[in-house]
Design a protein around this motif. Structure first.
Motif, short mmCIF file in Angstrom:
data_model
loop_
_atom_site.label_atom_id
_atom_site.label_comp_id
_atom_site.label_asym_id
_atom_site.label_seq_id
_atom_site.Cartn_x
_atom_site.Cartn_y
_atom_site.Cartn_z
N MET A 55 40.37 41.96 41.52
CA MET A 55 39.12 41.83 41.63
C MET A 55 38.58 42.08 40.22
O MET A 55 38.91 42.72 39.65
CB MET A 55 38.39 42.68 42.47
CG MET A 55 38.69 42.57 44.17
SD MET A 55 38.36 40.66 44.49
CE MET A 55 36.70 40.89 44.48
N GLU A 56 37.48 41.28 39.95
CA GLU A 56 36.86 41.55 38.60
C GLU A 56 36.40 43.02 38.33
O GLU A 56 36.37 43.48 37.19
CB GLU A 56 35.70 40.63 38.37
CG GLU A 56 36.19 39.11 37.92
CD GLU A 56 35.02 38.25 37.92
OE1 GLU A 56 33.85 38.66 38.25
OE2 GLU A 56 35.28 37.08 37.50
N ASP A 57 35.98 43.48 39.32
CA ASP A 57 35.31 44.68 39.27
C ASP A 57 36.19 46.04 39.44
O ASP A 57 35.94 47.21 39.27
CB ASP A 57 33.90 45.36 40.11
CG ASP A 57 34.77 44.96 41.68
OD1 ASP A 57 35.81 45.08 41.95
OD2 ASP A 57 33.47 45.03 42.55
N GLY A 58 37.59 45.57 39.67
CA GLY A 58 38.50 46.50 39.61
C GLY A 58 38.88 47.34 41.07
O GLY A 58 39.52 48.25 41.42
N THR A 59 37.82 46.77 42.05
CA THR A 59 37.97 47.40 43.50
C THR A 59 39.11 47.30 44.25
O THR A 59 39.48 48.00 45.18
CB THR A 59 36.47 47.14 44.16
OG1 THR A 59 36.57 45.91 44.41
CG2 THR A 59 35.27 47.66 43.35
N ASP A 60 39.75 46.16 44.10
CA ASP A 60 40.98 45.73 45.01
C ASP A 60 41.92 44.94 44.13
O ASP A 60 41.47 44.31 43.18
CB ASP A 60 40.41 45.08 46.26
CG ASP A 60 41.25 45.00 47.23
OD1 ASP A 60 42.53 45.79 47.19
OD2 ASP A 60 41.13 44.17 48.22
N GLY A 61 43.17 45.17 44.70
CA GLY A 61 44.19 44.19 43.87
C GLY A 61 45.47 44.29 44.77
O GLY A 61 45.57 45.36 45.39
N ALA A 118 38.51 32.98 42.04
CA ALA A 118 37.58 32.57 43.31
C ALA A 118 37.02 33.82 43.77
O ALA A 118 37.74 34.78 43.66
CB ALA A 118 38.36 31.87 44.26
N GLY A 119 35.83 33.85 44.19
CA GLY A 119 35.20 35.20 44.98
C GLY A 119 35.47 36.51 44.16
O GLY A 119 35.55 37.40 44.70
N GLY A 120 35.26 36.32 42.87
CA GLY A 120 35.24 37.50 41.90
C GLY A 120 36.68 38.05 41.44
O GLY A 120 36.71 39.17 41.35
N ALA A 121 37.86 37.27 41.92
CA ALA A 121 39.19 37.72 41.69
C ALA A 121 39.72 36.64 40.87
O ALA A 121 39.33 35.46 40.95
CB ALA A 121 39.65 37.87 42.83
N SER A 122 40.90 37.26 40.08
CA SER A 122 41.76 36.50 39.37
C SER A 122 42.98 36.37 40.39
O SER A 122 43.37 37.32 41.00
CB SER A 122 42.29 37.06 38.22
OG SER A 122 43.28 36.50 37.43
#
Length: 160
Positions: A55-61, A118-122
């Motif tokens: 996620m762009e905000d670093g909250t999940d991956g 997509a959806g704020g994620a790479s």
């Protein structure tokens, strides 16, 4: 691709995807093969699909196997991406390698890697599989699961 066709000239073909962009949001990029010059795209396939995202905000991956995207001896279109959005900063890019499509002895193996946002994620998608046919594959179709390919380039190269 106008000067490269799927025939016995090369044992491997490389498709490149550059900024493939759907007309509407959250569409799955898909592919299928033909053995009759594109009259039908219904080659039986077995595939596997993995994806990773951050996620762009670093909250999940995570990285995970996605059984819902697999095919098991199916003539349907194989999913080769997660949902791609239609914003200009959200397009699909990657490669698909197809091995020995003109063989009339062996099945047709392929390896794919697509990156997109997509959806704020790479997102990074991996797929592999084979067309379970000993007939020569002479055409491949790429499409989104609904809607159109709005823009982008798909190039085909023969590899010696």
């Amino acid at each position: 691709a106008s000067s490269v066709v799927l025939d016995s000239t090369y044992k491997e073909y490389l498709f490149t995807f550059k900024n493939i962009h759907p007309g509407t949001n959250d569409k799955l990029l898909q592919m299928n093969m033909s053995i009759d010059s594109g009259s039908n795209y219904n080659v039986t396939k077995t595939t596997t699909f993995f994806h990773a995202y951050n996620m762009e905000d670093g909250t999940d991956g995570t990285q995970q196997y996605d059984a819902n995207r697999d095919l098991a001896q199916s003539t349907g279109f194989a999913t080769i991406s997660q949902g791609v959005n239609s914003d200009n900063d959200q397009s699909a890019n990657g490669t698909l390698r197809l091995f020995n499509p003109s063989s009339t002895t062996f099945t047709k193996h392929f390896i794919l890697r697509i990156a997109h946002t997509a959806g704020g994620a790479s997102r990074d998608c991996y797929a592999a599989g084979y067309g379970n046919t000993t007939s020569a594959v002479d055409a491949i179709q790429f499409k989104f699961d609904s809607g159109n390919i709005d823009s982008g380039d798909i190039c085909l190269y023969g590899i010696l």
